[in-house]
Design a protein around this motif. Structure first.
Motif, PDB file in Angstrom:
ATOM      1  N   TRP A  78      43.829  31.910 -27.029  1.00  0.00           N
ATOM      2  CA  TRP A  78      42.646  32.762 -26.917  1.00  0.00           C
ATOM      3  C   TRP A  78      42.953  34.162 -27.425  1.00  0.00           C
ATOM      4  O   TRP A  78      42.192  34.743 -28.213  1.00  0.00           O
ATOM      5  N   GLY A  79      44.102  34.716 -26.979  1.00  0.00           N
ATOM      6  CA  GLY A  79      44.493  36.041 -27.435  1.00  0.00           C
ATOM      7  C   GLY A  79      44.722  36.103 -28.927  1.00  0.00           C
ATOM      8  O   GLY A  79      44.332  37.066 -29.597  1.00  0.00           O
ATOM      9  N   VAL A  80      45.372  35.080 -29.473  1.00  0.00           N
ATOM     10  CA  VAL A  80      45.633  35.044 -30.918  1.00  0.00           C
ATOM     11  C   VAL A  80      44.323  34.974 -31.701  1.00  0.00           C
ATOM     12  O   VAL A  80      44.119  35.701 -32.689  1.00  0.00           O
ATOM     13  N   ILE A  81      43.403  34.104 -31.276  1.00  0.00           N
ATOM     14  CA  ILE A  81      42.144  33.930 -31.994  1.00  0.00           C
ATOM     15  C   ILE A  81      41.303  35.206 -31.957  1.00  0.00           C
ATOM     16  O   ILE A  81      40.765  35.651 -32.985  1.00  0.00           O
ATOM     17  N   LEU A  82      41.197  35.833 -30.785  1.00  0.00           N
ATOM     18  CA  LEU A  82      40.415  37.067 -30.694  1.00  0.00           C
ATOM     19  C   LEU A  82      41.060  38.187 -31.508  1.00  0.00           C
ATOM     20  O   LEU A  82      40.366  38.985 -32.144  1.00  0.00           O
ATOM     21  N   SER A  83      42.398  38.250 -31.505  1.00  0.00           N
ATOM     22  CA  SER A  83      43.094  39.266 -32.300  1.00  0.00           C
ATOM     23  C   SER A  83      42.806  39.077 -33.786  1.00  0.00           C
ATOM     24  O   SER A  83      42.567  40.051 -34.515  1.00  0.00           O
ATOM     25  N   CYS A  85      40.183  37.688 -35.071  1.00  0.00           N
ATOM     26  CA  CYS A  85      38.779  38.042 -35.332  1.00  0.00           C
ATOM     27  C   CYS A  85      38.615  39.544 -35.487  1.00  0.00           C
ATOM     28  O   CYS A  85      37.818  40.012 -36.313  1.00  0.00           O
ATOM     29  N   TYR A  86      39.348  40.318 -34.696  1.00  0.00           N
ATOM     30  CA  TYR A  86      39.278  41.771 -34.815  1.00  0.00           C
ATOM     31  C   TYR A  86      39.855  42.251 -36.146  1.00  0.00           C
ATOM     32  O   TYR A  86      39.349  43.189 -36.762  1.00  0.00           O
ATOM     33  N   ALA A  87      40.947  41.622 -36.578  1.00  0.00           N
ATOM     34  CA  ALA A  87      41.663  42.111 -37.758  1.00  0.00           C
ATOM     35  C   ALA A  87      41.143  41.541 -39.068  1.00  0.00           C
ATOM     36  O   ALA A  87      41.315  42.155 -40.133  1.00  0.00           O
ATOM     37  N   ALA A  88      40.498  40.362 -39.029  1.00  0.00           N
ATOM     38  CA  ALA A  88      40.128  39.658 -40.266  1.00  0.00           C
ATOM     39  C   ALA A  88      39.264  40.478 -41.220  1.00  0.00           C
ATOM     40  O   ALA A  88      39.573  40.552 -42.423  1.00  0.00           O
ATOM     41  N   PRO A  89      38.174  41.119 -40.783  1.00  0.00           N
ATOM     42  CA  PRO A  89      37.318  41.846 -41.751  1.00  0.00           C
ATOM     43  C   PRO A  89      38.063  42.935 -42.510  1.00  0.00           C
ATOM     44  O   PRO A  89      37.859  43.100 -43.721  1.00  0.00           O
ATOM     45  N   SER A  90      38.936  43.676 -41.823  1.00  0.00           N
ATOM     46  CA  SER A  90      39.665  44.752 -42.489  1.00  0.00           C
ATOM     47  C   SER A  90      40.740  44.220 -43.424  1.00  0.00           C
ATOM     48  O   SER A  90      41.246  44.960 -44.276  1.00  0.00           O
TER      49      SER A  90
END
Length: 438
Positions: A78-83, A85-90
């Protein structure tokens, strides 16, 4: 069969239902929000999370490790996936590409988990996850997840950039009130009430949210159970994301070791090699299913140890009853549609309280370690480096090759991998050689 009609088993099953629910409901909602999914897809994730979590628990109790240990969506994953998601657009990765690549990587890690179970090499892997690695793992996981929960409590949407986001003070006041209430209830209330503090916090906070904030959508409890493969995105091949998924899958095996070793004392017997093999095989199967249906992958829950110690319900029948009731919630669209409307700020407040307790688990592992100079360095380096990497903006990693960027920009994985490396370097051998040479 007559045991099934005992009232105490059904009451125990109801307690297990509450435990499964409070540990599951927020996960698909936060993942759906992170991937900016429409409401109908979030409802789909909620339905299938309930259905497969109940089924996984029943199969583990009957055919796997054969203990009353929740099989649920992994906090590490869960932590890896949410992390990501936060970083992917940039990092120039679209959310659909991220979701599709994660699906591929998750299914690969599922097959590896099954291989670990069938081959019996889990006994060798368990030596990697010594108290030092587990202490760092628990503390970094708490830092990563709680930072996300706190942002949501502040009213900052998933994926919001720092220059466009702002604190929503009314949302924060409500969510922080819910968090404080749950903590006080857990500490001060009678055991018969405190065991339901998370559930009470979710329901009470949800009601307050509906009463205090206007402009909310009318809750629609209609619908049906629709099946959709790869709801997060069609399969794609971003090598960096797939690599992270495979590494996360290997590290995720620590949950099985932690849960079974932690319940050895409760059940007054050590888990056998057969129990480990069966547990890994079933977990791997549900990891593959997670990749197909866009869910967070599965693992045994270490937090089940606290539940067993508190309730003293060790028999499997109540656990199986609770899993069966949870499956029924999943195949009842009206319930899933209602649960998908849970305000993220309220759910995050309750989960913040839950994952604050990872500090206790981490300190228990630290207590097993002799804090000499070498061990302090082994613990401090991955812990501080992991936390510091979590604070770095994505722009820092633009010069890193794209295949490594998703991995090196994830402070959680960087810290855990560094801990695994340092804990398995034979410092004693190097020290002996140095003494001989002098």
């Amino acid at each position: 069969m007559t045991k099934l009609f005992k009232m105490e088993y059904w009451l125990g099953g109801l307690q297990w239902l509450f435990f499964l629910f409070t540990n599951t409901v927020v996960i698909p909602i936060t993942v759906g929000a992170a991937f900016q999914l429409p409401q109908d897809k979030i409802i789909f994730l909620v339905q299938f999370s309930f259905l497969f979590t109940g089924l996984a628990c029943i199969l583990q109790a009957l055919l796997g490790h054969r203990r009353s240990v929740m099989e649920g969506q992994s906090g590490l994953w869960w932590g890896v996936i949410l992390s990501l998601c936060y970083a992917a657009p940039s990092q120039g990765i679209s959310l659909t590409t991220l979701g599709g690549s994660l699906a591929v990587g998750i299914m690969i890690s599922g097959f590896i988990t099954i291989l670990i179970g069938l081959s019996g090499i889990s006994q060798h892997l368990s030596k990697w996850f010594n108290p030092g690695v587990m202490a760092v793992f628990m503390l970094l996981l708490g830092c990563r997840l709680n930072s996300i929960f706190l942002k949501v409590m502040l009213g900052i949407p998933f994926g919001a950039h720092s220059d466009t986001s702002h604190i929503d003070l009314p949302i924060f006041l409500l969510s922080s009130t819910v968090a404080v209430f749950v903590i006080v209830l857990s500490i001060k209330a009678l055991p018969s009430i405190s065991k339901y503090s998370l559930l009470i916090g979710i329901i009470g906070g949800w009601i307050l949210y509906e009463l205090l904030f206007t402009g909310m959508e009318t809750i629609d409890i209609s619908g049906k159970l629709d099946i959709e493969l790869f709801p997060l995105g069609a399969p794609s091949l971003d090598v960096g994301v797939i690599l992270i998924a495979v590494i996360a899958g290997l590290i995720n095996t620590s949950n099985t070791f932690g849960a079974l070793k932690g319940t050895d004392e409760i059940y007054k017997t050590n888990a056998s090699g057969k129990q480990y093999r069966s547990s890994f095989t079933i977990s791997g199967l549900f990891v593959i299913i997670s990749g197909l249906f866009g869910m967070v992958p599965y693992a045994p829950y270490v937090s089940s140890i606290g539940f067993l110690n508190q309730t003293k319900i060790l028999e499997r029948i109540p656990f199986i009853i609770g899993g069966g009731m949870f499956m029924l919630m999943g195949v009842t669209p009206a319930i899933s549609s209602l649960m998908a409307k849970l305000p993220l700020s309220v759910g995050s407040a309750v989960l913040l309280v839950t994952y604050l307790r990872l500090l206790h688990t981490s300190l228990q592992y630290f207590a097993q370690i002799q804090l000499n100079t070498a061990n302090v360095y082994r613990l401090a380096a991955p812990l501080f480096i992991g936390i510091i990497f979590m604070t770095f903006p994505a722009s820092y990693f633009e010069t890193i090759p794209s295949i490594l960027r998703p991995l090196l920009s994830n402070g959680l994985l960087v810290g855990i991998l560094l801990s695994l490396l340092l804990e398995n370097i034979r410092f004693k051998r190097l020290t002996i050689k140095k003494r001989v040479s002098t």
